[in-house]
Design an enzyme around this catalytic site. Structure first.
Site, short mmCIF file in Angstrom:
data_model
loop_
_atom_site.label_atom_id
_atom_site.label_comp_id
_atom_site.label_asym_id
_atom_site.label_seq_id
_atom_site.Cartn_x
_atom_site.Cartn_y
_atom_site.Cartn_z
N ASP A 31 0.69 -0.93 -0.51
CA ASP A 31 -0.18 -0.51 -0.06
C ASP A 31 1.20 1.06 0.00
OD1 ASP A 31 -3.41 0.28 0.96
OD2 ASP A 31 -2.24 1.99 1.21
N ARG B 88 -0.97 2.62 7.71
CA ARG B 88 -1.73 1.15 7.32
C ARG B 88 -1.35 0.51 7.48
NH1 ARG B 88 -7.37 1.08 3.73
NH2 ARG B 88 -8.44 1.80 5.29
N ALA C 254 -19.02 -9.07 2.92
CA ALA C 254 -19.94 -7.83 3.44
C ALA C 254 -18.54 -7.65 4.60
CB ALA C 254 -21.07 -8.36 3.89
N LEU D 290 -21.59 -5.15 -9.65
CA LEU D 290 -22.40 -3.89 -10.00
C LEU D 290 -23.59 -4.49 -9.71
CD1 LEU D 290 -20.93 -1.50 -12.32
CD2 LEU D 290 -20.12 -1.63 -9.90
N CYS E 258 -19.62 0.88 -0.29
CA CYS E 258 -20.85 0.66 -1.58
C CYS E 258 -22.11 0.66 -2.40
CB CYS E 258 -19.55 -0.84 -1.89
SG CYS E 258 -17.49 -0.72 -1.79
P1 NAD Z 1 -10.11 1.42 1.10
O1 NAD Z 1 -10.21 3.11 0.58
O2 NAD Z 1 -10.22 0.53 1.92
O3 NAD Z 1 -8.46 0.75 0.62
C1 NAD Z 1 -7.85 0.61 -0.82
C2 NAD Z 1 -6.23 0.89 -0.33
O4 NAD Z 1 -6.19 1.04 -1.23
C3 NAD Z 1 -5.72 2.59 0.82
O5 NAD Z 1 -5.43 1.83 1.80
C4 NAD Z 1 -5.31 3.31 -0.05
O6 NAD Z 1 -3.66 3.32 0.45
C5 NAD Z 1 -5.06 1.93 -1.72
N1 NAD Z 1 -3.85 2.63 -2.20
C6 NAD Z 1 -4.95 3.40 -3.53
N2 NAD Z 1 -3.73 4.13 -4.62
C7 NAD Z 1 -3.27 3.06 -4.21
C8 NAD Z 1 -1.99 2.53 -4.54
N3 NAD Z 1 -1.53 3.33 -6.23
N4 NAD Z 1 -0.47 2.13 -4.58
C9 NAD Z 1 -0.93 1.53 -3.55
N5 NAD Z 1 -2.08 2.07 -2.43
C10 NAD Z 1 -3.17 2.52 -3.14
O7 NAD Z 1 -11.30 0.60 -0.30
P2 NAD Z 1 -12.35 -0.54 0.53
O8 NAD Z 1 -13.03 -0.87 1.39
O9 NAD Z 1 -11.59 -1.49 0.19
O10 NAD Z 1 -12.54 -1.34 -1.44
C11 NAD Z 1 -10.94 -0.84 -2.48
C12 NAD Z 1 -12.38 -1.85 -3.50
O11 NAD Z 1 -13.43 -3.04 -2.91
C13 NAD Z 1 -13.29 -0.94 -3.93
O12 NAD Z 1 -13.62 -0.86 -5.22
C14 NAD Z 1 -14.29 -1.84 -3.48
O13 NAD Z 1 -15.38 -1.20 -4.71
C15 NAD Z 1 -14.14 -3.04 -3.38
N6 NAD Z 1 -15.36 -3.77 -2.72
C16 NAD Z 1 -15.33 -3.12 -1.40
C17 NAD Z 1 -16.43 -3.88 0.58
C18 NAD Z 1 -15.73 -3.26 1.66
O14 NAD Z 1 -16.91 -4.30 2.04
N7 NAD Z 1 -15.51 -2.68 1.91
C19 NAD Z 1 -16.65 -5.69 -0.59
C20 NAD Z 1 -16.59 -6.00 -1.68
C21 NAD Z 1 -15.93 -5.07 -2.72
C1 UGA Z 2 -22.27 -5.04 0.36
C2 UGA Z 2 -22.47 -6.45 0.27
O1 UGA Z 2 -23.28 -6.75 1.39
C3 UGA Z 2 -21.74 -7.44 -0.67
O2 UGA Z 2 -21.68 -8.53 -0.48
C4 UGA Z 2 -20.56 -6.27 -1.12
O3 UGA Z 2 -19.10 -7.66 -0.84
C5 UGA Z 2 -20.08 -5.22 -0.91
O4 UGA Z 2 -21.14 -4.46 0.17
C6 UGA Z 2 -19.44 -4.34 -1.09
O5 UGA Z 2 -19.17 -4.64 -2.35
O6 UGA Z 2 -18.39 -3.11 -0.71
P1 UGA Z 2 -21.82 -4.09 3.33
O7 UGA Z 2 -21.36 -2.79 2.79
O8 UGA Z 2 -20.05 -4.50 3.80
O9 UGA Z 2 -21.82 -5.12 2.45
O10 UGA Z 2 -22.97 -4.78 4.52
P2 UGA Z 2 -23.94 -5.28 4.21
O11 UGA Z 2 -24.46 -5.78 4.90
O12 UGA Z 2 -24.98 -5.39 2.66
O13 UGA Z 2 -25.62 -4.16 4.55
C7 UGA Z 2 -24.95 -2.37 3.84
C8 UGA Z 2 -26.20 -1.63 4.47
O14 UGA Z 2 -27.35 -1.83 4.63
C9 UGA Z 2 -25.96 -1.66 5.82
O15 UGA Z 2 -25.72 -0.12 6.03
C10 UGA Z 2 -26.90 -2.25 6.70
O16 UGA Z 2 -27.28 -1.90 8.11
C11 UGA Z 2 -28.07 -1.64 5.57
N1 UGA Z 2 -28.60 -3.20 5.84
C12 UGA Z 2 -28.79 -4.78 5.36
C13 UGA Z 2 -30.98 -2.80 6.06
O17 UGA Z 2 -30.51 -0.98 5.92
N2 UGA Z 2 -31.46 -3.38 6.33
C14 UGA Z 2 -30.83 -4.83 5.73
O18 UGA Z 2 -31.56 -6.10 5.78
C15 UGA Z 2 -29.71 -5.53 5.46
#
Ligand code: NAD
Ligand code: UGA
Length: 461
Positions: free
Chosen positions: A39, A44, A166, A223, A278
C-alpha cells in the site's frame, strides 16, 4: 537461516477493507504461496504489521496472526512485490468521481490506472492482473490497452475476480463464500489464468462454488449484485413508509413476504437506510453506465434505489423533529451507533453522518456514542460547526438528553439498562429506533415515547 521456498508469489496492491482480509485468508489457507500486501500508506501497513489492525473485523486478527511472517507479508515496497509476483491482485479504492464528466456518478479510476501504469513500469515478466476492486463493466478493456502497450515483450492477462464480502462478517464470508467469481477471456492465456485462479481458491473453496465467466459478466455481476441487495433494502424501506401511515407493521410484512421461497427472508430489515462504501457508489456507477449506453429508463430505475434511501434517512429525521414538538434547537440528542452497520468501525456513507448533519442544521446538541467507530465519526464530522460531542459510554452520552436515536444495530444496545437511561433523561423522553432492535413495548412501559421504523409509535400523549 535458510530462506523458505514458495510455490508461487502473489502480490496485492491496496491494503484496505478488501485487500487486507482477502489476502490474509488466502495466505492462511495456502501456506505454500507467498502473499505480499502493499500500500502507499505507510501507517496502514504499519498497523497491519501490529496487533492493532487498521480495521475492526471479528476474527481477523487470528487469521492474520496465523500467516503473518510465515507466508503473509505487509510492505510499502510496491515495485519489489509486483516484480516478484506471478499474480497481482489490485484492490485499490474506486470512489465516485467528484469532478468533470460523470461527477457524482461515474467511478473515479485514477488509482486503478496509476496502479496499472506502475505495474507496466516495474514488471520484468508475464503476469496475471486481477481486478479485485469493483469496476465499471469493460474496465478490463482499457486496462489491457495500458498494460499491454509495453515495449518489453511482457504479456499481462487481465482477470476479474470481484469481492462479495460484507464488512462485519468478512472472515466468515471469505472462508465460506456463497461463490467465488472468476472472469477471464476465453483465449489460451485467459483460460490458463482462469485455471490458476480457480486452483488458488480451490485450496479451501469447493470447486462447485467457484463460478467462471467471461470478464464482462464478472465485472457486471458485481455491480448487479450490489444493486439487487440495495434494491431489497429500498423496497422494504419504501414499505416501512406505508406501514407508518396505515398501522401495518413492517416486521410482520417482511416476515410474511420473506417466507415465500422465491423472495427469501434476507435483506428485508427495514432501517434508517443503507450505508457503506459501496452500495451508493456502485449503483450510481451502474446508472452512469446505463446513461452512457443510452439506456435512460434503466438508469432511472436503478437511480431510484438510491433516492429511496435518501428519502428514508430524511424521513427518520423528520419523524424526530415532528415528534419532539417541531423544535429540537438546543435539545441534547444521543445517537447510539455511528458505524454504517454493526461489527465494524467503518462509517463510510453511514446514515448517521447525514442524520447528525441534519440535526445540527436544526441546532440540536448531538452526542455520539459507538463501540468501535468514534475515531472515524470524529474525522467525518471534523468540519461541523454545531455542538457535537463524542462519548464512549452510552449511559454518559444519553444523560440529560431529550432523545436517543439508534442508528446502528450493535447487539450491546439491546442489553442496556433502559430504566437507568430513562431516569437520567429529560422528560418526555423519546427513543427513535432506526433499526427496530429494541423491545419497544418494554420501553413504552418504562415511560419512553417510542418511534420505530415502519411500525406504529408507542406514545404516552
Ligand atoms: P480502502 O479505501 O479501504 O482501501 C484501498 C487501499 O488502496 C487504501 O489503503 C489506499 O491507500 C490504497 N491505494 C490507493 N492507491 C494506491 C496505489 N496507487 N498503490 C498502492 N495502494 C494504493 O477500500 P476498500 O473498502 O478495500 O475497497 C477497495 C475496492 O474493493 C473498491 O473498489 C470497493 O468497491 C471494493 N469492495 C469493497 C468492499 C468492502 O466491504 N469495503 C467489498 C467488496 C468490494
Ligand atoms: C455489501 C454487500 O453485502 C457485499 O456483498 C459487498 O461485497 C459489499 O457491499 C461491497 O461491495 O462493498 P456491506 O456494505 O459491507 O456489504 O454490508 P451489508 O451487510 O450489505 O450492509 C449494507 C447496509 O445495508 C448497512 O448499512 C446495513 O445496515 C444495511 N441493511 C442491510 C439494511 O438496512 N437492511 C438489511 O436488511 C440489510
Amino acid at each position: 537461516m535458510t530462506k523458505r521456498k514458495f510455490r508461487k508469489h502473489i502480490a496485492c496492491i491496496g491494503a484496505g477493507y478488501v485487500g487486507g482480509p482477502t489476502m490474509a485468508v488466502i495466505a492462511s489457507q495456502c501456506p505454500d504461496i507467498k502473499v505480499t500486501v502493499v500500500d502507499i500508506s505507510a501507517p496502514r501497513i504499519a498497523a497491519w504489521e501490529s496487533d492493532n489492525l487498521p480495521i475492526y473485523e471479528p476474527g481477523l486478527l487470528d487469521v492474520v496472526k496465523k500467516a503473518r511472517g510465515r507466508n503473509l507479508f505487509f510492505s510499502t515496497e510496491i515495485d519489489a512485490a509486483v516484480r516478484a509476483a506471478g499474480i497481482v491482485f489490485v484492490s485499490v479504492n474506486t470512489p465516485t468521481k467528484t469532478f468533470g464528466e460523470g461527477a457524482g456518478k461515474a467511478a473515479d479510476l485514477q488509482y486503478w490506472e496509476k496502479t496499472a501504469r506502475n505495474i507496466v513500469r516495474v514488471a520484468d515478466s508475464d503476469k496475471i492482473i486481477v481486478e479485485k476492486s469493483t469496476l465499471p463493466v469493460r474496465t478490463a478493456h482499457a486496462m489491457e490497452r495500458i498494460l499491454n502497450a509495453n515495449s518489453k515483450g511482457i504479456h499481462f492477462e487481465v482477470a476479474s475476480n470481484p469481492e462479495f464480502l460484507a464488512e462485519g462478517s468478512a472472515v466468515k464470508d471469505l472462508l465460506s463464500p456463497d461463490r467465488v467469481l472468476i472472469g477471464t477471456h476465453e483465449t489460451k492465456a485467459g483460460l490458463a489464468a482462469r485455471r490458476e485462479l480457480v486452483d488458488l481458491y480451490a485450496h479451501w473453496v469447493d470447486r462447485k462454488n467457484i463460478v467462471t465467466s467471461n470478464v464482462w459478466s464478472a465485472e457486471l455481476s458485481k455491480l448487479a449484485a450490489n444493486a439487487f441487495l440495495a434494491q431489497r433494502i429500498s423496497s422494504i424501506n419504501s414499505i416501512s413508509a406505508i406501514c407508518e401511515k396505515t398501522e401495518a407493521d413492517v416486521a410482520e410484512v417482511g416476515h410474511a413476504i420473506g417466507m415465500d421461497s422465491r423472495i427469501g427472508s434476507k435483506f428485508l430489515q427495514a432501517s434508517v437506510g443503507f450505508g457503506g462504501s459501496c452500495f451508493r457508489k456502485d449503483i450510481l456507477n451502474l446508472v452512469y453506465l446505463c446513461e452512457h449506453y443510452g439506456l435512460a429508463e434503466v438508469a432511472h430505475y436503478w437511480e431510484y434505489v438510491v433516492r429511496m434511501n435518501d428519502f428514508q434517512i430524511t424521513r427518520f429525521v423528520r419523524t424526530m423533529i415532528s415528534a419532539m414538538f417541531n423544535t429540537i434547537a438546543k435539545k441534547r440528542i444521543a445517537l447510539f451507533g455511528f458505524a454504517f452497520k454493526a461489527n465494524t468501525g467503518d462509517t463510510r456513507e453511514s446514515p448517521a453522518i447525514y442524520i447528525t448533519r441534519k440535526l445540527l442544521e436544526e441546532q440540536a446538541h448531538v452526542v455520539i456514542t459507538d463501540p468501535k467507530a468514534l475515531a472515524n465519526a470524529k474525522a467525518d464530522l471534523s468540519d461541523c460547526k454545531g455542538t457535537v460531542e463524542f462519548v464512549s459510554d452510552p449511559y454518559a452520552a444519553v444523560r440529560g438528553a431529550h432523545a436517543m436515536a439508534l442508528c446502528t444495530e450493535w447487539n450491546e444496545y439491546t442489553r442496556l439498562d433502559y430504566k437507568r437511561i430513562f431516569a437520567s433523561m429529560e422528560k418526555p423522553a423519546f427513543v427513535f429506533d432506526g433499526r427496530n432492535i429494541l423491545d419497544h413495548r418494554r420501553l413504552f412501559e418504562i415511560g419512553f415515547n417510542v418511534f420505530p421504523v415502519g411500525k406504529r409509535p408507542l406514545t404516552h400523549f
